[in-house]
Motif scaffolding. Structure first.
Motif: not given
Length: 465
Positions: A24-42
């Motif tokens: 469950g933690a692995s499956a949901a990890w992208p949802s909680s991380s993608f906003l940060l990973l696609e950020s140019v600044e952060s």
């Protein structure tokens, strides 16, 4: 209330389901991380922000690993045993979190997601198999349902960690779970059914005594235990107690009435599980909340939906051995279908320009009720029923085929669902999911036998009629 004879069954089930929390933690990890990973600044990666294509592969590679993990685990479970193959799932899970912690570019994340998928694929075939072979008939449904309860615990924990913890701290925390799983699961004995199939009668009896919490004393063994062990020997053991010869499969093992019907039931339930829309639409939580006029942040809305899913699976666990599998699936399918019709209607009216702002609560209420009702039956019960209806000779192979099919559908949905939304609109997809729920409910009413409280022998007899 857990009975004394059920204590070790619950203890073992909770322990092996730690790997389900990891899923469950692995499956949901992208949802909680993608906003940060696609950020140019952060973006935390040295290579910079991720592209949409890179993110789609990171999300879907989990399913490729799951497909391969399912096949490998399904094959090895009949040769090495359920326990040791299950323990092995902790290793790729540990490595996947370590790779995220040290990630510098998307390659780290691709490999991490593949390894996580390997562990998830193994867990989803081995945990139901292990639990079904140690559990008594009276609690088999409740214990089997814990697979999705603990998975949803992992989803909720991942959403919360993504909201409150830093990118590097999340894997540092979650790597503890598979490590704990590996250390604790190895303590428990192999399932009595596998030991009987390999001719280890004394070890099988000792294992069954452990899982029925019957101490070896000078007192007479309870008659109920003796009858259960003799029944298991008759079904799964060899008459002379020697190790059985390597299992030989024939075409008739898969084409006779019972295995044929069990495969039809398994595939149909997997289709209902995937096409109810719950797994796919959870990725659109933020969009749906935004369209409804909600000011809740994307991560916080995901936490709310994770909590709703968890509540639904807890209700399922409480009712599955009381109300029965069939009743819960019917209510869950019809209820989720009605909720999806309401959500689809709202989305359609909004898309053609109707002023729906006064009814924005409809989107939130219908989406939340869909998640809750699906989590009461459609999401957890196919895994329980699949482990019950498959004939024991082909149980590992049958479950492997069904779960590989599930991973394939999940990959296609994750990778290509955005394209389908462009073709027929979000409302068209939602109405399609609703239709699948209604069709699934009809299938359950007409074809699915009730397995509540029945032995494997009784279930096979029902399927043969």
């Amino acid at each position: 209330m857990v009975q004394n004879n059920e204590k070790n069954q619950y203890l073992a089930t909770f322990t092996v389901n730690i790997i389900s929390v990891c899923y469950g933690a692995s499956a949901a990890w992208p949802s909680s991380s993608f906003l940060l990973l696609e950020s140019v600044e952060s973006s935390p990666l040295c290579s910079g922000a991720l592209t949409k294509n890179e993110m789609s592969w990171i999300a879907s590679i989990l399913c490729i690993g799951g497909f391969i993990g399912t096949i490998l685990s399904g094959i090895l479970a009949d040769f090495i045993g359920r326990k040791y193959v299950l323990c092995f799932q902790g290793i790729p899970s540990i490595l996947s979190w370590i790779l995220i912690y040290y990630a510098e570019n998307p390659i780290y994340l691709y490999v991490s997601r593949f390894l996580s998928g390997l562990a998830c694929g193994g867990a989803f075939i081995l945990v139901p198999l292990f639990v079904s072979e140690i559990a008594e008939n009276s609690v088999r449904g409740a214990l089997g349902s814990l697979l999705m309860v603990t998975s949803n615990v992992g989803i909720l924990l991942s959403f919360m960690a993504g909201h409150y913890l830093s990118f590097r701290l999340v894997p540092a925390v979650f790597v503890v779970l598979p490590t704990l799983f590996l250390l604790l699961t190895v303590i428990f004995p192999e399932t009595p059914i596998f030991l009987l199939k390999t001719g280890k009668l004394e070890a099988a009896e000792s294992s069954l005594r452990f899982y029925r919490n019957i101490q070896v004393t000078g007192q007479q063994t309870p008659l109920q235990f003796q009858e259960e062990f003799e029944n298991l020997k008759r079904q799964f053991g060899s008459e002379n107690g020697r190790q059985m010869e390597k299992t030989t499969y024939f075409l008739t093992d898969f084409t006779e009435k019972v295995p044929r019907k069990s495969f039809i039931i398994g595939i149909a339930l997997i289709l209902l599980h995937e096409f109810c829309g719950c797994f796919t639409m959870i990725n659109y939580t933020a969009t749906i909340f935004a369209e409804s006029g909600s000011n809740i942040s994307p991560n916080l809305s995901a936490i709310i939906c994770g909590a709703i899913q968890l509540l639904g699976t807890l209700v399922s666990t409480k009712l599955v051995d009381r109300a029965g599998r069939k009743f819960l699936l019917i209510v869950s399918s019809f209820g989720a279908g009605i909720s999806l019709v309401a959500l689809g209607t709202y989305t359609y009216l909004n898309s053609i320009g109707y002023y729906v702002q006064p009814f924005s609560w409809v989107a939130i209420a219908s989406f939340s009720s869909m998640l809750f009702l699906a989590s009461c039956g459609i999401i957890p019960l196919p895994y329980v029923i699949l482990s019950e209806v498959m004939p024991h000779k082909i149980r590992s192979i049958g479950a492997t085929v069904c779960f590989c099919f599930s991973w394939t559908i999940a990959f296609l949905m994750l990778k290509y669902f955005p394209i389908v939304v462009i073709w027929i609109g979000m409302h068209g997809c939602i109405f399609f999911f609703a239709a699948c729920c209604f069709l699934g409910a009809i299938f359950v009413i007409v074809f699915l036998p009730e397995t509540k409280g029945r032995s494997f022998e009784d279930i096979s007899r029902i399927l043969a009629n």
